[in-house]
Design a protein around this motif. Structure first.
Motif, PDB file in Angstrom:
ATOM      1  N   GLY A   1       3.417  16.156  -0.332  1.00 26.66           N
ATOM      2  CA  GLY A   1       3.231  16.280  -1.730  1.00 26.66           C
ATOM      3  C   GLY A   1       3.730  15.116  -2.499  1.00 26.66           C
ATOM      4  N   LEU A   2       3.537  13.878  -1.832  1.00 24.13           N
ATOM      5  CA  LEU A   2       4.087  13.022  -2.597  1.00 24.13           C
ATOM      6  C   LEU A   2       2.779  12.490  -3.514  1.00 24.13           C
ATOM      7  CD1 LEU A   2       5.325  10.734   0.427  1.00 24.13           C
ATOM      8  CD2 LEU A   2       6.341  12.623  -1.037  1.00 24.13           C
ATOM      9  N   ALA A   3       3.224  11.616  -4.700  1.00 21.19           N
ATOM     10  CA  ALA A   3       2.161  11.100  -5.665  1.00 21.19           C
ATOM     11  C   ALA A   3       2.597   9.945  -6.063  1.00 21.19           C
ATOM     12  CB  ALA A   3       2.133  12.431  -6.886  1.00 21.19           C
ATOM     13  N   ARG A   4       1.577   8.999  -6.768  1.00 23.27           N
ATOM     14  CA  ARG A   4       2.005   7.758  -7.331  1.00 23.27           C
ATOM     15  C   ARG A   4       3.121   7.911  -8.250  1.00 23.27           C
ATOM     16  NH1 ARG A   4      -0.022   3.307  -7.021  1.00 23.27           N
ATOM     17  NH2 ARG A   4      -1.929   4.126  -5.516  1.00 23.27           N
ATOM     18  N   GLY A   5       4.071   7.077  -8.244  1.00 24.95           N
ATOM     19  CA  GLY A   5       4.868   6.759  -9.154  1.00 24.95           C
ATOM     20  C   GLY A   5       6.520   7.724  -8.900  1.00 24.95           C
ATOM     21  N   ASP A   6       6.144   8.666  -7.712  1.00 26.21           N
ATOM     22  CA  ASP A   6       7.268   9.431  -7.426  1.00 26.21           C
ATOM     23  C   ASP A   6       8.384   8.681  -6.831  1.00 26.21           C
ATOM     24  OD1 ASP A   6       6.405  11.999  -7.609  1.00 26.21           O
ATOM     25  OD2 ASP A   6       5.765  12.486  -5.760  1.00 26.21           O
ATOM     26  N   ARG A   7       9.605   9.262  -7.015  1.00 29.23           N
ATOM     27  CA  ARG A   7      10.752   8.594  -6.612  1.00 29.23           C
ATOM     28  C   ARG A   7      11.364   9.605  -5.335  1.00 29.23           C
ATOM     29  NH1 ARG A   7      13.938   3.849  -5.686  1.00 29.23           N
ATOM     30  NH2 ARG A   7      16.017   4.021  -6.349  1.00 29.23           N
ATOM     31  N   VAL A   8      11.374   9.233  -4.137  1.00 31.07           N
ATOM     32  CA  VAL A   8      11.477  10.450  -3.153  1.00 31.07           C
ATOM     33  C   VAL A   8      12.633   9.886  -2.377  1.00 31.07           C
ATOM     34  CG1 VAL A   8      10.324  11.232  -1.146  1.00 31.07           C
ATOM     35  CG2 VAL A   8       8.825  10.282  -2.902  1.00 31.07           C
ATOM     36  N   LEU A   9      13.350  11.026  -2.455  1.00 26.04           N
ATOM     37  CA  LEU A   9      14.757  11.048  -1.665  1.00 26.04           C
ATOM     38  C   LEU A   9      14.547  11.673  -0.275  1.00 26.04           C
ATOM     39  CD1 LEU A   9      18.394  12.011  -2.898  1.00 26.04           C
ATOM     40  CD2 LEU A   9      17.514  12.933  -0.713  1.00 26.04           C
ATOM     41  N   LEU A  10      14.801  10.883   0.722  1.00 28.01           N
ATOM     42  CA  LEU A  10      14.617  11.559   2.274  1.00 28.01           C
ATOM     43  C   LEU A  10      15.899  11.299   3.071  1.00 28.01           C
ATOM     44  CD1 LEU A  10      11.753   9.387   1.497  1.00 28.01           C
ATOM     45  CD2 LEU A  10      11.250  10.708   3.597  1.00 28.01           C
ATOM     46  N   ASP A  11      16.340  12.350   3.750  1.00 26.85           N
ATOM     47  CA  ASP A  11      17.353  12.258   4.880  1.00 26.85           C
ATOM     48  C   ASP A  11      16.514  11.704   5.908  1.00 26.85           C
ATOM     49  OD1 ASP A  11      19.026  12.807   6.793  1.00 26.85           O
ATOM     50  OD2 ASP A  11      19.559  14.807   6.183  1.00 26.85           O
ATOM     51  N   VAL A  12      17.083  10.713   6.409  1.00 27.00           N
ATOM     52  CA  VAL A  12      16.366   9.914   7.521  1.00 27.00           C
ATOM     53  C   VAL A  12      16.538  10.745   8.929  1.00 27.00           C
ATOM     54  CG1 VAL A  12      16.289   7.764   6.289  1.00 27.00           C
ATOM     55  CG2 VAL A  12      18.323   8.377   7.878  1.00 27.00           C
ATOM     56  N   ALA A  13      17.767  11.719   9.085  1.00 24.61           N
ATOM     57  CA  ALA A  13      17.694  12.316  10.005  1.00 24.61           C
ATOM     58  C   ALA A  13      16.647  13.427  10.403  1.00 24.61           C
ATOM     59  CB  ALA A  13      19.083  13.021  10.183  1.00 24.61           C
ATOM     60  N   ALA A  14      15.974  14.049   9.143  1.00 24.81           N
ATOM     61  CA  ALA A  14      15.031  14.903   9.261  1.00 24.81           C
ATOM     62  C   ALA A  14      13.605  14.303   9.332  1.00 24.81           C
ATOM     63  CB  ALA A  14      15.287  15.765   7.956  1.00 24.81           C
ATOM     64  N   HIS A  15      13.580  12.906   8.695  1.00 20.17           N
ATOM     65  CA  HIS A  15      12.370  12.159   8.826  1.00 20.17           C
ATOM     66  C   HIS A  15      12.419  10.724   9.671  1.00 20.17           C
ATOM     67  CE1 HIS A  15      10.602  15.059   5.911  1.00 20.17           C
ATOM     68  NE2 HIS A  15      11.810  15.182   5.389  1.00 20.17           N
TER      69      HIS A  15
ATOM     70  N   VAL B   1       1.789   4.514   1.073  1.00 20.78           N
ATOM     71  CA  VAL B   1       0.194   4.826   0.738  1.00 20.78           C
ATOM     72  C   VAL B   1       0.138   5.507  -0.531  1.00 20.78           C
ATOM     73  CG1 VAL B   1      -1.515   6.575   1.707  1.00 20.78           C
ATOM     74  CG2 VAL B   1      -0.396   4.778   3.258  1.00 20.78           C
ATOM     75  N   ALA B   2       1.094   6.483  -1.119  1.00 21.31           N
ATOM     76  CA  ALA B   2       1.216   7.517  -2.055  1.00 21.31           C
ATOM     77  C   ALA B   2       1.351   6.586  -3.460  1.00 21.31           C
ATOM     78  CB  ALA B   2       2.086   8.478  -1.812  1.00 21.31           C
ATOM     79  N   GLY B   3       2.065   5.577  -3.152  1.00 20.75           N
ATOM     80  CA  GLY B   3       2.372   4.858  -4.357  1.00 20.75           C
ATOM     81  C   GLY B   3       3.777   5.095  -4.867  1.00 20.75           C
ATOM     82  N   ALA B   4       4.656   5.485  -4.068  1.00 20.54           N
ATOM     83  CA  ALA B   4       5.886   6.134  -4.288  1.00 20.54           C
ATOM     84  C   ALA B   4       7.226   5.319  -3.766  1.00 20.54           C
ATOM     85  CB  ALA B   4       6.347   7.584  -3.603  1.00 20.54           C
ATOM     86  N   SER B   5       8.278   5.219  -4.483  1.00 20.59           N
ATOM     87  CA  SER B   5       9.304   4.360  -4.047  1.00 20.59           C
ATOM     88  C   SER B   5      10.378   5.611  -3.374  1.00 20.59           C
ATOM     89  CB  SER B   5      10.178   4.006  -5.252  1.00 20.59           C
ATOM     90  OG  SER B   5      10.666   4.734  -6.171  1.00 20.59           O
ATOM     91  N   THR B   6      11.454   5.036  -2.573  1.00 17.78           N
ATOM     92  CA  THR B   6      12.212   5.901  -1.910  1.00 17.78           C
ATOM     93  C   THR B   6      13.709   5.628  -1.974  1.00 17.78           C
ATOM     94  OG1 THR B   6      11.989   4.445   0.066  1.00 17.78           O
ATOM     95  CG2 THR B   6      10.407   6.274  -0.014  1.00 17.78           C
ATOM     96  N   VAL B   7      14.259   6.668  -1.772  1.00 16.92           N
ATOM     97  CA  VAL B   7      15.777   6.686  -1.526  1.00 16.92           C
ATOM     98  C   VAL B   7      16.166   7.377  -0.188  1.00 16.92           C
ATOM     99  CG1 VAL B   7      17.928   7.447  -2.419  1.00 16.92           C
ATOM    100  CG2 VAL B   7      16.097   6.923  -4.088  1.00 16.92           C
ATOM    101  N   LEU B   8      16.567   6.256   0.776  1.00 18.88           N
ATOM    102  CA  LEU B   8      16.699   6.778   2.145  1.00 18.88           C
ATOM    103  C   LEU B   8      18.052   6.859   2.213  1.00 18.88           C
ATOM    104  CD1 LEU B   8      14.397   4.169   3.936  1.00 18.88           C
ATOM    105  CD2 LEU B   8      13.673   6.481   3.234  1.00 18.88           C
ATOM    106  N   CYS B   9      18.631   8.235   2.788  1.00 21.01           N
ATOM    107  CA  CYS B   9      19.970   8.471   3.052  1.00 21.01           C
ATOM    108  C   CYS B   9      20.186   8.692   4.647  1.00 21.01           C
ATOM    109  CB  CYS B   9      20.297   9.859   2.386  1.00 21.01           C
ATOM    110  SG  CYS B   9      19.910   9.760   0.452  1.00 21.01           S
ATOM    111  N   ALA B  10      21.176   8.051   5.477  1.00 23.15           N
ATOM    112  CA  ALA B  10      21.498   8.097   6.552  1.00 23.15           C
ATOM    113  C   ALA B  10      22.758   8.960   6.443  1.00 23.15           C
ATOM    114  CB  ALA B  10      21.892   6.987   7.274  1.00 23.15           C
TER     115      ALA B  10
END
Length: 229
Positions: free
Chosen positions: A173-187, A199-208
């Motif tokens: 469900g990623l969309a352009r302009g999204d700010r996405v928080l991901l738990d990297v253990a799950a992804h 690809v979606a045009g989103a930025s990320t907050v990656l959490c280890a």
């Protein structure tokens, strides 16, 4: 659908290269590192120049990446793809190997002409002790140029990877302009944590080593619009 990862990366950062593109948290160390599109592009260019100038690797050749999700891993992978390399997904002979310091013992299964170890330390600090047979990636890469012109055709695996990334972006469900928080253990797959957001045009907050108790406040502070923890 685009078939060139370097072109997708360039398009993702073009609207505002100064905006945060990838923000990295490690709750085990307390680290927070934020990279704008321009800053990550600089690391990517230096990595691609290292590959072409120091390793003499070119389009269609292969790299190994024994690396976890991390902002430096993003630089390594995007640098490899910008230089037209294929990042191998199974042990075997490669032109160049990048390995986290705690995985250098696996190197025998990846015969390589050149090998780089990564400390993955806060502030991109170098290794305290460089393993035998390896160079320190963050020391080596800093000596290379800040600009790189990607190969126009892209790498031979680009189209397949981008197709997977587009499918995952839609599933997540990623969309352009999204700010996405991901738990990297799950992804842990870079298709999820790196390519799908691009690809979606989103930025990320990656959490280890994510502390679930910290995530709601972090999502608030980082203006997250989509959480995939």
């Amino acid at each position: 659908m685009a078939d060139n990862i370097a072109r997708v990366f360039a398009a993702a950062i073009a609207p505002d290269p100064a905006q945060p593109l990838l923000t990295w948290y490690d709750d085990a160390t307390g680290e927070r590192t934020e990279l704008s599109g321009a800053t990550l592009a600089n690391w990517v260019a230096k990595t691609a120049n290292l590959l072409t100038d120091e390793v003499a690797a070119g389009p269609g050749e292969s790299a190994g990446a024994l690396l976890p999700p991390h902002w430096q891993t993003a630089a390594v992978l995007l640098g490899c793809w910008s230089a037209g390399l294929v990042v191998a997904d199974a042990p075997g002979a490669v032109e160049v190997l990048f390995a986290a310091a705690d995985r250098v013992g696996e190197a025998d299964a990846w015969p390589a002409a050149e090998r780089y170890a990564l400390a993955l330390a806060p502030f991109a600090l170098p290794l305290r002790e460089v393993p035998a047979g390896f160079a320190d990636y963050v020391v080596a890469v800093r000596a290379h140029g800040d600009h790189f012109t990607p190969y126009a055709a892209g790498g031979p695996a680009d189209a397949e990877l981008l197709g997977r990334a587009a499918a995952r972006a839609a599933e997540l469900g990623l969309a352009r302009g999204d700010r996405v928080l991901l738990d990297v253990a799950a992804h842990p797959d870079p298709v999820d944590w790196l390519l799908a957001p691009l690809v979606a045009g989103a930025s990320t907050v990656l959490c280890a080593n994510a502390d679930p108790a910290r995530l709601p406040a972090r999502a608030d502070a980082e203006r997250v619009t989509r959480t995939l923890a």
